[in-house]
Write a protein that holds these residues in place. Sequence first.
Motif, mmCIF file in Angstrom:
data_model
loop_
_atom_site.group_PDB
_atom_site.id
_atom_site.type_symbol
_atom_site.label_atom_id
_atom_site.label_comp_id
_atom_site.label_asym_id
_atom_site.label_seq_id
_atom_site.Cartn_x
_atom_site.Cartn_y
_atom_site.Cartn_z
ATOM 1 N N SER A 61 61.536 -8.824 50.777
ATOM 2 C CA SER A 61 62.638 -7.973 51.250
ATOM 3 C C SER A 61 62.237 -6.501 51.167
ATOM 4 O O SER A 61 62.676 -5.675 51.968
ATOM 5 N N SER A 105 68.457 -8.341 50.267
ATOM 6 C CA SER A 105 68.153 -9.493 49.412
ATOM 7 C C SER A 105 68.528 -10.781 50.129
ATOM 8 O O SER A 105 69.692 -10.968 50.503
ATOM 9 N N THR A 110 69.113 -11.389 43.290
ATOM 10 C CA THR A 110 67.983 -10.795 42.580
ATOM 11 C C THR A 110 68.474 -9.731 41.596
ATOM 12 O O THR A 110 69.152 -8.778 41.991
ATOM 13 N N GLU A 245 50.937 -15.974 47.138
ATOM 14 C CA GLU A 245 51.944 -16.738 46.398
ATOM 15 C C GLU A 245 51.872 -18.238 46.621
ATOM 16 O O GLU A 245 52.215 -18.994 45.722
#
Length: 365
Positions: A61, A105, A110, A245
């Motif tokens: 984001s 988000s 978050t 990731e």
Amino acid sequence: EKGGYEHFMQKEIMEQPTALEDAMRGRVLPDDNKIVLGGLHDVMDDLRDADRVIIAACGTSWHSALVGEYLIEHFARTPVEVEYASEFRYRNPILRDGDVVLVISQSGETADTLAAVREAQRQGVMCLGICNVVGSTIARETDAGVYLHAGPEIGVASTKAFTAQVIVLAMIALKMAEDRTLSHAEFADAVHALASIPDKVRTTLEMDGQIEKMANIYRYSSNFLYLGRGFNFPVALEGALKLKEISYIHAEGYPAAEMKHGPIALIDRFMPVVFIALKDSTYDKVVSNIEEVAARDGSVIAITDEGNGELDELCEYVLRIPQTQEFLSPLLAVVPLQLLSYHIAVMRGCDVDQPRNLAKSVTVE
Ligand code: M6R
């Protein structure tokens, strides 16, 4: 539930054309030359009059926030600052009258981003939100906002939320610029370009097979560099994050021209470098960077425009994406990068939907 796909991430990459259509439904109206953002209706005048917009977010984001900075400054000419939500709040940020804070988000949960909302409110500054999850904490606590309407995102690696965030930011930037910094004709052109994006994403997704073959070659690399400029600098960061990731391969993203200030020292024949080299205002400079990498035996993968054969000699692989207006190119350029990390991660036997050590929403600070 995975709609015939092997992984949620793959499903979510593939459903981006419809997610973008859903994000624009009832909002982007090319026949009337209009953009309608109901959720911002009451605050649009304040946003258009803002002296400064501060965008706070985390992870992917935060990357879409960087694209948002380019979009809002380009169209509305309002100064924008982008903050890591986690840093913003602890710096005791200086907010003034005329500032607007915008948080982004996907989950709306978050913790660091929520803390940025609360900080803006503590200082009495208007705080807007762009969230995907309806009724999430950030969506509830912000003064106003826009939902992505991208549908649930289950894969930990964010894909369709990124493209939906970028398209919502483009709508916001254009709405801020309408009848001010943009002429009627320029606005109409941009609205039409927006409306044509889902089909272009569909075309881009057709290179899946080609990318899968390429992934089979690059799956053994242990480092990657991603370079892009302008609107596509954030896409380089996003490409690197996607790869690290889910495949656990070390990857870094840089603005292309920063390469010669350090990262160029890393380049040898074991270093794949992914360039976003579209025929836009930065093309010639990016091509010189490609030449510098090629001269050092780096293995270059370039993403360029349909019909551009100029890079074939210099690069190991050239991926061609449909042409669009420069401001929308991140929506297309990111797609091959998502597919590349997905296929590499699958080939390496990684759990792409639930990578180690990561959670879908990070609710601790
Ligand atoms: O739900 P949010 O958009 O606030 O999440 C922010 C980050 O945690 C998220 O984008 C994360 O970086 C993803 N795993 C990236 O793919």
